[in-house]
Design a protein around this motif. Sequence first.
Motif, PDB file in Angstrom:
ATOM      1  N   PHE A   1      21.587 -56.364  71.094  1.00 40.91           N
ATOM      2  CA  PHE A   1      23.056 -56.480  71.868  1.00 40.91           C
ATOM      3  C   PHE A   1      22.883 -57.069  73.160  1.00 40.91           C
ATOM      4  O   PHE A   1      23.795 -57.809  73.718  1.00 40.91           O
ATOM      5  CB  PHE A   1      23.786 -55.284  71.582  1.00 40.91           C
ATOM      6  CG  PHE A   1      25.313 -55.341  72.182  1.00 40.91           C
ATOM      7  CD1 PHE A   1      26.395 -55.988  71.470  1.00 40.91           C
ATOM      8  CD2 PHE A   1      25.519 -55.181  73.490  1.00 40.91           C
ATOM      9  CE1 PHE A   1      27.521 -56.235  71.788  1.00 40.91           C
ATOM     10  CE2 PHE A   1      26.875 -55.361  73.984  1.00 40.91           C
ATOM     11  CZ  PHE A   1      27.859 -55.958  73.196  1.00 40.91           C
ATOM     12  N   ALA A   2      21.939 -56.522  73.777  1.00 34.35           N
ATOM     13  CA  ALA A   2      21.427 -56.662  75.332  1.00 34.35           C
ATOM     14  C   ALA A   2      21.585 -58.371  75.661  1.00 34.35           C
ATOM     15  O   ALA A   2      21.883 -58.819  76.677  1.00 34.35           O
ATOM     16  CB  ALA A   2      20.435 -56.176  75.893  1.00 34.35           C
ATOM     17  N   ARG A   3      21.132 -59.335  74.463  1.00 37.74           N
ATOM     18  CA  ARG A   3      21.263 -60.704  74.716  1.00 37.74           C
ATOM     19  C   ARG A   3      22.723 -61.244  75.007  1.00 37.74           C
ATOM     20  O   ARG A   3      22.612 -62.394  75.639  1.00 37.74           O
ATOM     21  CB  ARG A   3      20.657 -61.295  73.387  1.00 37.74           C
ATOM     22  CG  ARG A   3      19.270 -60.878  72.994  1.00 37.74           C
ATOM     23  CD  ARG A   3      18.849 -61.288  71.816  1.00 37.74           C
ATOM     24  NE  ARG A   3      17.394 -61.060  71.337  1.00 37.74           N
ATOM     25  CZ  ARG A   3      17.259 -61.111  70.054  1.00 37.74           C
ATOM     26  NH1 ARG A   3      17.818 -61.579  68.927  1.00 37.74           N
ATOM     27  NH2 ARG A   3      15.928 -60.752  69.477  1.00 37.74           N
TER      28      ARG A   3
ATOM     29  N   ILE B   1      32.091 -56.124  76.695  1.00 40.75           N
ATOM     30  CA  ILE B   1      32.317 -54.661  76.504  1.00 40.75           C
ATOM     31  C   ILE B   1      33.197 -54.388  75.517  1.00 40.75           C
ATOM     32  O   ILE B   1      32.996 -53.367  74.751  1.00 40.75           O
ATOM     33  CB  ILE B   1      33.233 -54.370  77.846  1.00 40.75           C
ATOM     34  CG1 ILE B   1      32.483 -54.539  79.161  1.00 40.75           C
ATOM     35  CG2 ILE B   1      33.804 -52.829  77.600  1.00 40.75           C
ATOM     36  CD1 ILE B   1      31.463 -54.108  79.415  1.00 40.75           C
ATOM     37  N   GLY B   2      34.036 -55.204  74.909  1.00 40.79           N
ATOM     38  CA  GLY B   2      35.030 -55.089  73.681  1.00 40.79           C
ATOM     39  C   GLY B   2      34.184 -55.076  72.676  1.00 40.79           C
ATOM     40  O   GLY B   2      34.569 -54.350  71.620  1.00 40.79           O
ATOM     41  N   MET B   3      33.208 -55.961  72.332  1.00 41.74           N
ATOM     42  CA  MET B   3      32.513 -56.011  71.168  1.00 41.74           C
ATOM     43  C   MET B   3      31.576 -54.585  71.078  1.00 41.74           C
ATOM     44  O   MET B   3      31.588 -53.876  70.023  1.00 41.74           O
ATOM     45  CB  MET B   3      31.199 -56.890  71.294  1.00 41.74           C
ATOM     46  CG  MET B   3      31.994 -58.385  70.907  1.00 41.74           C
ATOM     47  SD  MET B   3      30.790 -59.680  70.774  1.00 41.74           S
ATOM     48  CE  MET B   3      30.045 -59.795  72.364  1.00 41.74           C
ATOM     49  N   LEU B   4      31.061 -54.246  72.356  1.00 41.29           N
ATOM     50  CA  LEU B   4      30.330 -52.759  72.359  1.00 41.29           C
ATOM     51  C   LEU B   4      31.301 -51.603  71.866  1.00 41.29           C
ATOM     52  O   LEU B   4      30.837 -50.791  71.092  1.00 41.29           O
ATOM     53  CB  LEU B   4      29.943 -52.528  73.644  1.00 41.29           C
ATOM     54  CG  LEU B   4      29.031 -51.225  73.806  1.00 41.29           C
ATOM     55  CD1 LEU B   4      27.479 -51.504  73.145  1.00 41.29           C
ATOM     56  CD2 LEU B   4      28.508 -51.405  75.506  1.00 41.29           C
ATOM     57  N   ARG B   5      32.404 -51.500  72.211  1.00 41.77           N
ATOM     58  CA  ARG B   5      33.471 -50.823  71.857  1.00 41.77           C
ATOM     59  C   ARG B   5      33.622 -50.793  70.101  1.00 41.77           C
ATOM     60  O   ARG B   5      33.535 -49.625  69.472  1.00 41.77           O
ATOM     61  CB  ARG B   5      34.534 -50.872  72.409  1.00 41.77           C
ATOM     62  CG  ARG B   5      35.721 -49.613  72.115  1.00 41.77           C
ATOM     63  CD  ARG B   5      36.771 -50.051  72.967  1.00 41.77           C
ATOM     64  NE  ARG B   5      38.011 -49.064  72.638  1.00 41.77           N
ATOM     65  CZ  ARG B   5      38.919 -48.942  71.846  1.00 41.77           C
ATOM     66  NH1 ARG B   5      39.075 -49.893  70.929  1.00 41.77           N
ATOM     67  NH2 ARG B   5      39.890 -47.840  71.564  1.00 41.77           N
ATOM     68  N   ARG B   6      33.740 -51.850  69.610  1.00 43.20           N
ATOM     69  CA  ARG B   6      33.808 -52.261  68.187  1.00 43.20           C
ATOM     70  C   ARG B   6      32.583 -51.752  67.492  1.00 43.20           C
ATOM     71  O   ARG B   6      32.904 -51.334  66.428  1.00 43.20           O
ATOM     72  CB  ARG B   6      34.306 -53.522  67.888  1.00 43.20           C
ATOM     73  CG  ARG B   6      34.564 -53.831  66.616  1.00 43.20           C
ATOM     74  CD  ARG B   6      34.889 -55.293  66.369  1.00 43.20           C
ATOM     75  NE  ARG B   6      36.475 -55.775  67.230  1.00 43.20           N
ATOM     76  CZ  ARG B   6      37.546 -55.632  66.730  1.00 43.20           C
ATOM     77  NH1 ARG B   6      37.739 -55.143  65.549  1.00 43.20           N
ATOM     78  NH2 ARG B   6      38.582 -56.064  67.223  1.00 43.20           N
TER      79      ARG B   6
ATOM     80  N   ILE C   1      26.502 -60.051  66.319  1.00 37.00           N
ATOM     81  CA  ILE C   1      27.958 -60.476  66.320  1.00 37.00           C
ATOM     82  C   ILE C   1      28.744 -59.500  65.457  1.00 37.00           C
ATOM     83  O   ILE C   1      28.637 -59.727  64.078  1.00 37.00           O
ATOM     84  CB  ILE C   1      27.978 -61.983  65.971  1.00 37.00           C
ATOM     85  CG1 ILE C   1      27.304 -62.873  66.984  1.00 37.00           C
ATOM     86  CG2 ILE C   1      29.529 -62.303  66.138  1.00 37.00           C
ATOM     87  CD1 ILE C   1      27.049 -64.321  66.659  1.00 37.00           C
ATOM     88  N   PRO C   2      29.810 -58.812  66.000  1.00 33.15           N
ATOM     89  CA  PRO C   2      30.589 -58.201  65.161  1.00 33.15           C
ATOM     90  C   PRO C   2      31.748 -58.981  64.347  1.00 33.15           C
ATOM     91  O   PRO C   2      32.525 -59.518  65.302  1.00 33.15           O
ATOM     92  CB  PRO C   2      31.231 -56.992  66.091  1.00 33.15           C
ATOM     93  CG  PRO C   2      31.175 -57.415  67.381  1.00 33.15           C
ATOM     94  CD  PRO C   2      30.033 -58.569  67.393  1.00 33.15           C
TER      95      PRO C   2
END
Length: 565
Positions: free
Chosen positions: A139-141, A91-96, A184-185
């Motif tokens: 990203f879904a991976r 979730i945090g990566m998605l937000r970033r 990967i962010p």
Amino acid sequence: EYFHNWTGNRITCRDWFQLCLKEGLTVFRDQQFSSDQRGAGVKRIEDVIRLRATQFREDASPLAHPVRPEEYIEINNFYTATVYEKGAEVIGMLRRIVGPETYARALDLYFDRHDGQACTIEDWLRVFEDASGRDLTQFARWYSQAGTPHVTARETWEGGRFTLALAQSTPPTAGQPRKAPLLIPVACALLDPETGAPLAEAVLELARGRQDFTWDLPARPVVSLLRGFSAPVILTGPTGGNGGAFLLAHETDPFSKWQAGRSLALGILAATSADPRLAPDPDYLAALARVAEDPALAPDYRALLLDLPSLEEAIAHLAESGRLPDPLALHHARRRLEAAIADALGPRLRRLYDAHGLDGPYSPDAAAAGHRALRGRALALITARDPEAALAAAHFAGADNMTERMAALSLLVGRNRAEVALAEFRAAWRDDRLVLDKWFAVQAAHSPPETAVATVEALTRDPDFDWRNPNRFRALIGTFANANLAAFHAAGGAGYRLLADWLIRLDPINPQTTARLTSAFATWRSFDAGRQALIRGELQRLGARPALSRDTGEMVERLLREADG
């Protein structure tokens, strides 16, 4: 429970395989709230420490599974750090990636669209695609691939052009021998080598196996990668040695500054556990001396900077680099490094200890907790050079709150100077079952490795040890196996036998707790052949029980199963 009401109950998951949908989001929202209340930098570091100690450990073992698992035998084994903590990291990566404003819009859309429904991960990701206009297929991976990705960084500098080459790979796990690249962010800053001021900042999106990123700059920078721990990966970066000491001294991102010190400490522990004659890096010690009294740094943050990696972190660090860890040698190396830090800080430690004592009644607020944390860390370093633990004993006697009393008691137990303090603590709290759990746990966690097994065995015969009480069982047996690793992994296998004996006894009446505590054996393939054989033998003995529960049987089978690939 407030967060769970919205993202666990009002919008729930369609089936058990979507469990991370509500649990990961609820954990993330709770983390964000706690960051606002207690300080974002310190909270982020605490979350990463927990993630690495539980979820990274899971990923490095036969228990590895995706954030959205594809199968299960016993649902009680479904409540894992991967579902909860890694689910929150996703979730945090998605937000970033989409940005905080778009994240807020997407969350509003999620509540508007799905209030009162039972949903899937696909429903969740679709609202972000609709709010951001981005395709999140790659990203879904993160939801379907198990394992902790490894990111390596290499840098070149030529003619005023700086190039950072990033590469990613994810080790094979059971059922997934080959992994596709993830999105990967990687939060990055390029710092001026003289002042530490940022020359450039960006969130790099690593989407292929390898990508190059270039900048034209006036000077070769010091690279700070994975700022804020922007992705749950293992990073091998270009800033070891003096670069790490530079970041510890000059970096402004709280996580990256802390991580720089952590990486240097892990390198020192690895080297000095193999050769005790080696001295710690003087640049590391000098950087710690500078940050110890830096008034610009909050007390609780300085306490984290002055702390050392746990034995579990040091073991994982060696295992990741393909070396065989010796837990007892690492324990002694950690003690020596703590003493070296105490020598480097010298009189500063007593000044820190005295300056952060609090007058007046106990307060649970963040500021007061920060002062207690730094004072406790100063006390630990002072005690590293005090074999009699005199100040720790005085601290215990004068403490007016549980935090400071337990900090002192753990130091006294670790130095075999706790007989009087343990008796006083027990007498004061014998009628409070939860506090008495702490009395058992502190001895299980901090007894010296040479005597810990005998201490725990003696405590199992204590009249207050009710092994049928799951809290009491975890406090003693679970704490010993998960927190006193030098003793648990002692040569000869006495620690392994102790745990297996008690799991065999517990399984018929509490299979859920038994199954969860088998995870103490999860990283058994990280060790030498002798320890592997001993652990395998105990797992086979446990698995051979004729009436073994489904919960424990599934865990033992997975622990003994060879990873594919």
